[in-house]
Design a protein around this motif. Structure first.
Motif, PDB file in Angstrom:
ATOM      1  N   THR A 427       0.777  -1.147   0.096  1.00 34.80           N
ATOM      2  CA  THR A 427       0.119   0.044   0.054  1.00 34.80           C
ATOM      3  C   THR A 427       0.587   1.231  -0.018  1.00 34.80           C
ATOM      4  N   MET A 428       1.898   1.257   0.719  1.00 36.61           N
ATOM      5  CA  MET A 428       2.885   2.474   0.881  1.00 36.61           C
ATOM      6  C   MET A 428       3.716   2.737  -0.283  1.00 36.61           C
ATOM      7  N   MET A 429       4.210   1.534  -0.944  1.00 35.20           N
ATOM      8  CA  MET A 429       4.790   1.843  -2.311  1.00 35.20           C
ATOM      9  C   MET A 429       3.922   1.951  -3.433  1.00 35.20           C
ATOM     10  N   LEU A 430       2.781   1.411  -3.525  1.00 32.78           N
ATOM     11  CA  LEU A 430       2.085   1.420  -4.847  1.00 32.78           C
ATOM     12  C   LEU A 430       0.714   2.201  -4.592  1.00 32.78           C
ATOM     13  N   GLY A 431       0.497   2.690  -3.467  1.00 36.79           N
ATOM     14  CA  GLY A 431      -0.542   3.522  -3.362  1.00 36.79           C
ATOM     15  C   GLY A 431      -0.420   5.088  -4.059  1.00 36.79           C
ATOM     16  N   SER A 432      -1.515   6.098  -3.323  1.00 36.42           N
ATOM     17  CA  SER A 432      -1.395   7.340  -3.898  1.00 36.42           C
ATOM     18  C   SER A 432      -0.035   8.150  -3.688  1.00 36.42           C
ATOM     19  N   ASP A 433       0.587   7.524  -2.321  1.00 38.91           N
ATOM     20  CA  ASP A 433       1.830   8.215  -2.050  1.00 38.91           C
ATOM     21  C   ASP A 433       3.010   7.662  -2.846  1.00 38.91           C
ATOM     22  N   GLY A 434       2.849   6.886  -3.362  1.00 39.35           N
ATOM     23  CA  GLY A 434       3.893   5.983  -4.258  1.00 39.35           C
ATOM     24  C   GLY A 434       3.706   5.946  -5.736  1.00 39.35           C
ATOM     25  N   VAL A 435       3.652   5.092  -6.291  1.00 33.32           N
ATOM     26  CA  VAL A 435       3.438   4.878  -7.598  1.00 33.32           C
ATOM     27  C   VAL A 435       2.014   5.147  -8.221  1.00 33.32           C
ATOM     28  N   GLY A 436       1.096   5.357  -7.465  1.00 38.34           N
ATOM     29  CA  GLY A 436      -0.206   5.905  -7.699  1.00 38.34           C
ATOM     30  C   GLY A 436      -1.172   5.005  -8.319  1.00 38.34           C
ATOM     31  N   LEU A 437      -1.285   3.726  -8.152  1.00 36.86           N
ATOM     32  CA  LEU A 437      -2.021   2.949  -8.937  1.00 36.86           C
ATOM     33  C   LEU A 437      -3.497   2.910  -8.459  1.00 36.86           C
ATOM     34  N   HIS A 438      -4.610   2.729  -9.257  1.00 36.79           N
ATOM     35  CA  HIS A 438      -5.980   2.885  -8.715  1.00 36.79           C
ATOM     36  C   HIS A 438      -6.375   1.700  -7.920  1.00 36.79           C
ATOM     37  N   GLU A 439      -7.377   1.971  -7.133  1.00 35.85           N
ATOM     38  CA  GLU A 439      -7.704   0.842  -6.240  1.00 35.85           C
ATOM     39  C   GLU A 439      -7.437  -0.335  -6.672  1.00 35.85           C
ATOM     40  N   ASP A 440      -8.463  -0.527  -7.925  1.00 35.91           N
ATOM     41  CA  ASP A 440      -8.329  -2.015  -8.581  1.00 35.91           C
ATOM     42  C   ASP A 440      -7.060  -2.628  -8.961  1.00 35.91           C
ATOM     43  N   GLU A 441      -6.399  -1.715  -9.515  1.00 40.20           N
ATOM     44  CA  GLU A 441      -4.771  -2.268  -9.997  1.00 40.20           C
ATOM     45  C   GLU A 441      -4.097  -2.638  -8.875  1.00 40.20           C
ATOM     46  N   LEU A 442      -4.188  -1.722  -7.575  1.00 35.55           N
ATOM     47  CA  LEU A 442      -3.460  -1.844  -6.325  1.00 35.55           C
ATOM     48  C   LEU A 442      -3.953  -3.414  -5.598  1.00 35.55           C
ATOM     49  N   GLU A 443      -5.323  -3.529  -5.683  1.00 32.78           N
ATOM     50  CA  GLU A 443      -5.973  -4.880  -5.427  1.00 32.78           C
ATOM     51  C   GLU A 443      -5.287  -6.073  -6.052  1.00 32.78           C
ATOM     52  N   HIS A 444      -5.110  -5.693  -7.203  1.00 27.20           N
ATOM     53  CA  HIS A 444      -4.652  -7.033  -8.137  1.00 27.20           C
ATOM     54  C   HIS A 444      -3.138  -7.227  -8.039  1.00 27.20           C
ATOM     55  N   ILE A 445      -2.367  -6.008  -7.606  1.00 23.16           N
ATOM     56  CA  ILE A 445      -1.027  -6.267  -7.232  1.00 23.16           C
ATOM     57  C   ILE A 445      -0.892  -6.867  -5.956  1.00 23.16           C
ATOM     58  N   GLU A 446      -1.473  -6.580  -4.979  1.00 21.11           N
ATOM     59  CA  GLU A 446      -1.631  -7.125  -3.901  1.00 21.11           C
ATOM     60  C   GLU A 446      -1.567  -8.583  -3.685  1.00 21.11           C
ATOM     61  N   VAL A 447      -2.733  -9.099  -4.677  1.00 21.02           N
ATOM     62  CA  VAL A 447      -2.793 -10.417  -4.698  1.00 21.02           C
ATOM     63  C   VAL A 447      -1.798 -11.097  -5.454  1.00 21.02           C
ATOM     64  N   LYS A 448      -1.385 -10.543  -6.439  1.00 21.57           N
ATOM     65  CA  LYS A 448      -0.124 -11.127  -7.244  1.00 21.57           C
ATOM     66  C   LYS A 448       1.264 -11.104  -6.202  1.00 21.57           C
ATOM     67  N   VAL A 449       1.061 -10.139  -5.383  1.00 15.99           N
ATOM     68  CA  VAL A 449       2.596 -10.057  -4.436  1.00 15.99           C
ATOM     69  C   VAL A 449       2.115 -11.187  -3.543  1.00 15.99           C
ATOM     70  N   ARG A 450       0.972 -11.522  -2.862  1.00 21.22           N
ATOM     71  CA  ARG A 450       0.577 -12.353  -1.935  1.00 21.22           C
ATOM     72  C   ARG A 450       0.982 -13.537  -2.591  1.00 21.22           C
ATOM     73  N   GLU A 451       0.633 -14.099  -3.748  1.00 20.07           N
ATOM     74  CA  GLU A 451       0.637 -15.217  -4.499  1.00 20.07           C
ATOM     75  C   GLU A 451       2.121 -15.593  -4.580  1.00 20.07           C
ATOM     76  N   ALA A 452       2.872 -14.626  -4.845  1.00 15.72           N
ATOM     77  CA  ALA A 452       4.366 -14.879  -5.125  1.00 15.72           C
ATOM     78  C   ALA A 452       5.127 -14.881  -3.752  1.00 15.72           C
ATOM     79  N   CYS A 453       4.447 -14.265  -2.800  1.00 11.90           N
ATOM     80  CA  CYS A 453       5.193 -14.620  -1.394  1.00 11.90           C
ATOM     81  C   CYS A 453       4.823 -16.016  -1.144  1.00 11.90           C
ATOM     82  N   LEU A 454       3.672 -16.518  -1.351  1.00 12.24           N
ATOM     83  CA  LEU A 454       3.079 -17.942  -0.750  1.00 12.24           C
ATOM     84  C   LEU A 454       3.820 -18.893  -1.610  1.00 12.24           C
TER      85      LEU A 454
END
Length: 693
Positions: A427-454
Motif C-alpha cells: 500500500t505504501m509503495m503502490l498507493g497514492s503516495d507512491g506509484v499511484g495505482l488505482h484501487e483495482d490495480e492496487l488490489e490486483h498487485i496485492e493479490v499477485k504479490v501475496r501469491e508470489a510470497c506464498l
C-alpha cells in the motif's frame, strides 16, 4: 471605340447592319453584333432616318425585334445570378435629318412600333404580362441635316454630348453593367468569343469569369509579396518563437492585400478566391506548425524520458512516483501549449493541433506506464525480499527447530505478521503516495504479490523439509528422539523395569505423526501443499517400521542383558567361570548334572573341612618332583637345540637349510620318546608305591 476622359464614357461604334461586306451572312452577323452591343452597353443608340419611320426594314424594326428578344434572354440569366444584376437598357433613337415633322408625332409612332414588337416576341411564362417599360427606357433625340443645316447639326450634337458628360442619359445604377474599365477588354473579349461560338450568353458568368481572372492575378501578387517572409520563417531555427502570432499576422496581411486589389470584383468570387488564398497560405503555415509540433513533441518526450530514467535509477523509485510523473506531464503539456497555439484566422489548424497534442499525451502516458510497470516490478521484488527476510528470521526457525504438531500453527502466526507487513509495504509503495495505482490495480498487485510470497514460502518450506528423503530423515530423528533418548535428552539406558513396548509405541506414533505433519504443509487460510503424496507416505511409514523394529530388538536385547547382569547369583558366575558358558548352560539345562555337581561340591567341601587335601598334596608333590625335574631338563635342552638350529639356518645356504631341522626334529622325537618311556616307568613306580601305602 471612343473614350471620353471627362465623363469616363466609352462609345462603341458597331458595323452597320446593312453593309455589303457581310453578304449573305449579314443577318447572322447582325444578330451577333446586336447581342454584343446589348450585353456591353448601358445606352443603346439606334440611328434612324426620319423619312424611314413607319417602314419595316428601313427603320430597323427587325433589328429592334432581335434586340428585344436577346434582352429577354440576358435579363433572365441576370436574374438567376446570385449577384442579382439590374439589367435595364436605355434605347436612344437618334432621328437623323429631321426637318419639319413634329418630334412628338415621330416619337409616338416609334413607341407604338416598339411596343408592338415587344408584344409579338416569345417570352417565358414569368414575363407574359410584362410591359416594355420594365426592361427598356425609350428616349428620342433628333439631329438636323448635317449638310443642309450644319450649324444646327453641330449645336444639337454638342447638346447631346453635354448631356452624356453630365450623366443626364444615365440614371444612377439603373443601367450599370458593373464592368470596370480595366476589365472591359477582357469582359468584351469573353462575350464576343461566346457569341461567335454560338453558345448561350450568360452575362453573370462572363462577369464572374472576369472576376475570377482578376482575383487570381491578385492572389498571385499577394503570394509573391509574402514569399520572402514565408521563406525567412521557414529558415528560422525550430521551435519558432510566437509562431501563432506571426502566422496570424501573415494571414491577415494576405487577406488585406487581396481585398484591396479586388474591391471592384464580384463579392462571391472575391470571397471564394480569398478562401482559396487563405487555404494555400494556411497549408504553408500548417506545415510550419506541423514541424513546430514535431520538434516540441520530441523535445518534451525526451525530457520526460530522461526524468523517468532518473526516477528508475534511484534506490526507492516508488517514492512520490505519481506526484513526480504528474508534474512532468503537466510541464510537458504547458510547454507544448506555449509553443504550439492555433493562429487567429486559421481555425482549420485547431483540429490537427488537438490531435497532435493528444498523440503527445498518449506517448507520454505510454512512457510513464512503461516506467510505472518497471517500478511496480521493483516494488514487488522489494516486498518479496522483505517477506523472505521475515520468513527466514521468524517462520523458518519455528519450523526447523520445533517440528511438532504445533509448528504449523506457530508458523501461521508468524506468516500473518509477515503477510501484514507485505500488505502495508504494498500500500505504501503502490498507493497514492507512491506509484499511484488505482484501487483495482492496487488490489490486483496485492493479490499477485501475496501469491508470489506464498509460492516462495511453500517452495522454501518444501526445500527445508527435503522432500521424500527429508521427511524420512525427520521421522527417524523423531523416533530416535522419543525412543533412544529420555526427556532430558540423554541417551536412554534400558533398565529391566522399563516398558519398552509402550515407549516404542509412543515413539513410533510420534514419528508417524511427524510424517503426517510434514507430508502436507498446512498454513490455514493461506492454503496447503503436499510434500509427498499418500503412496509415498505409506512407503515412508513402512520403511520407518522396518528400522524401528531393529531398534526395538536392540532395546530388548539391551534390557535382557541388563536384567541378566542384575539377577545372576554368585554361584552361577562361579559356575560359568569354572565350566565355561556352554558347559554351564548344558548343566543348567540338565537338573541331574546339577544335583551331581552339588553332591561333588558337598564332598569336596567336606574333604576341605577334614583337611583331606593336605593329606593328598604332600605325597602328590613328592611323587611329581622327579617328573617335573626331568621335564625342566628336557625343556632346557629343547630350547638350546632350537637356538642352535636357528643359528645353523642363518649360516647355511637355503638349499641345505632343511637338514638340521630334520635332525633336530628327529632328535626331539627321540628325546620325546625316551621321555615318554621314562614317564611310563615312573608312573608304574608311583602306582606301585601307592599300592604299598
Amino acid at each position: 471605340m471612343g473614350y471620353d476622359q471627362e465623363s469616363h464614357t466609352v462609345v462603341l461604334d458597331l458595323e452597320g447592319t446593312d453593309s455589303r461586306e457581310r453578304g449573305e451572312f449579314a443577318g447572322a452577323y447582325e444578330r451577333k453584333s446586336a447581342l454584343f452591343a446589348l450585353a456591353l452597353s448601358e445606352v443603346l443608340m439606334v440611328n434612324i432616318w426620319t423619312q424611314d419611320i413607319g417602314r419595316l426594314n428601313a427603320s430597323n424594326l427587325l433589328l429592334l425585334k432581335n434586340i428585344l428578344e436577346l434582352h429577354v434572354q440576358l435579363f433572365i440569366a441576370a436574374q438567376k445570378s446570385s449577384e442579382k444584376i439590374p439589367f435595364k437598357t436605355k434605347l436612344m433613337f437618334i432621328l437623323r435629318d429631321h426637318v419639319s415633322s413634329p418630334l412628338s408625332k415621330l416619337t409616338e409612332v416609334l413607341t407604338n412600333d416598339v411596343k408592338k414588337l415587344w408584344d409579338s416576341i416569345e417570352k417565358p411564362v414569368e414575363m407574359k404580362n410584362s410591359v416594355l417599360e420594365e426592361y427598356f427606357d425609350l428616349e428620342f433625340y433628333s439631329l438636323p441635316h448635317k449638310n443642309l443645316r450644319p450649324e444646327e447639326f453641330m449645336k444639337a450634337a454638342s447638346e447631346m454630348q453635354a448631356k452624356f458628360r453630365s450623366g443626364a442619359f444615365l440614371d444612377g445604377d439603373v443601367y450599370n453593367r458593373k464592368v470596370e474599365a480595366d476589365e472591359l477588354a477582357l469582359y468584351g473579349k469573353s462575350i464576343w468569343n461566346t457569341i461567335v461560338s454560338n453558345k448561350e450568353l450568360d452575362l453573370p458568368s462572363q462577369r464572374e469569369m472576369v472576376s475570377v481572372v482578376r482575383c487570381d492575378q491578385a492572389s498571385d501578387e499577394v503570394g509573391q509579396t509574402l514569399a520572402a517572409e514565408l521563406s525567412a520563417l521557414e529558415q528560422e531555427l525550430k521551435p519558432i518563437q510566437a509562431l501563432d502570432e506571426r502566422s496570424s499576422d501573415l494571414m491577415q496581411k494576405a487577406k488585406t492585400m487581396f481585398r484591396e486589389k479586388t474591391t471592384r470584383q464580384i463579392q462571391s468570387v472575391v470571397l471564394r478566391k480569398e478562401a482559396s488564398l487563405a487555404e494555400s497560405l494556411s497549408q504553408v503555415l500548417t506545415k510550419l506548425m506541423r514541424d513546430q509540433i514535431e520538434t516540441v513533441s520530441k523535445a518534451e518526450l525526451t525530457k520526460v524520458r530522461e526524468k523517468l530514467d532518473a526516477l528508475g535509477e534511484v534506490e526507492t523509485p516508488w517514492t512520490a512516483f505519481e506526484r513526480q510523473t504528474v508534474e512532468a506531464l503537466r510541464i510537458a503539456s504547458s510547454e507544448f501549449d506555449r509553443w504550439c497555439k492555433v493562429p487567429e484566422g486559421i481555425p482549420q489548424m485547431s483540429e490537427g493541433l488537438r490531435t497532435k497534442r493528444a498523440d503527445l499525451l498518449k506517448d507520454l502516458d505510454h512512457e510513464i506506464e512503461i516506467t510505472r510497470q518497471e517500478v511496480v516490478e521493483k516494488c514487488q521484488d522489494a516486498i518479496l525480499q522483505t517477506f523472505q527476510q521475515i520468513v527466514q528470521k521468524k517462520v523458518v526457525p519455528v519450523i526447523d527447530m520445533g517440528l511438532n504438531a504445533e509448528c504449523w500453527s506457530a508458523a501461521l502466526e508468524e506468516m500473518k505478521h509477515a503477510n501484514a507487513t507485505a500488505d502495508d509495504q504494498c500500500t505504501m509503495m503502490l498507493g497514492s503516495d507512491g506509484v499511484g495505482l488505482h484501487e483495482d490495480e492496487l488490489e490486483h498487485i496485492e493479490v499477485k504479490v501475496r501469491e508470489a510470497c506464498l509460492s516462495w514460502l511453500f517452495a522454501n518450506l518444501r526445500k527445508l523439509i527435503g522432500g521424500y528423503e527429508g521427511v524420512l530423515r525427520r521421522m527417524k530423528q523423531r523416533f530416535n528422539q522419543l525412543f533412544r533418548f529420555d526427556e532430558s535428552g540423554n541417551p536412554r539406558v534400558w533398565a529391566p523395569r522399563d516398558d519398552i513396548t509402550t515407549i516404542f509405541d509412543a515413539a513410533q506414533k510420534g514419528a508417524s505423526d511427524m510424517g503426517d505433519m510434514l507430508a502436507t504443509i498446512s498454513l490455514g487460510e493461506y492454503g496447503s501443499q503436499d510434500v509427498v503424496d499418500n503412496n509415498s507416505l505409506r512407503e515412508l511409514k513402512q520403511q520407518l517400521d522396518s528400522d524401528a523394529a531393529v531398534a526395538f530388538v536392540d532395546a530388548r536385547h539391551a534390557q535382557e542383558m541388563a536384567r541378566m547382569k542384575t539377577k545372576v547369583p554368585m554361584w552361577a558366575v562361579v559356575l560359568v567361570g569354572v565350566l565355561g558358558f556352554d558347559e554351564a548352560k548344558m548343566v543348567l539345562k540338565r537338573p541331574a548334572l546339577i544335583f551331581l555337581f552339588l553332591a561333588a561340591f558337598v564332598l569336596i567341601y567336606f574333604a576341605y573341612l577334614i583337611r583331606v587335601h593336605e593329606m593328598i598334596w604332600e605325597p602328590l608333590r613328592d611323587w611329581a618332583a622327579p617328573y617335573l625335574q626331568i621335564l625342566k631338563g628336557r625343556l632346557e635342552e629343547w630350547i638350546e637345540n632350537n637356538e642352535n638350529s636357528s643359528n645353523t639356518i642363518y649360516s647355511s645356504t637355503t638349499a641345505k637349510a632343511s637338514e638340521p631341522t630334520n635332525s633336530v626334529l628327529s632328535g626331539a622325537s627321540v628325546v620325546e620318546s625316551s621321555a615318554v618311556d621314562e614317564r611310563s616307568s615312573e608312573k608304574e613306580s608311583v602306582s606301585s608305591s601307592k599300592k604299598e601305602h
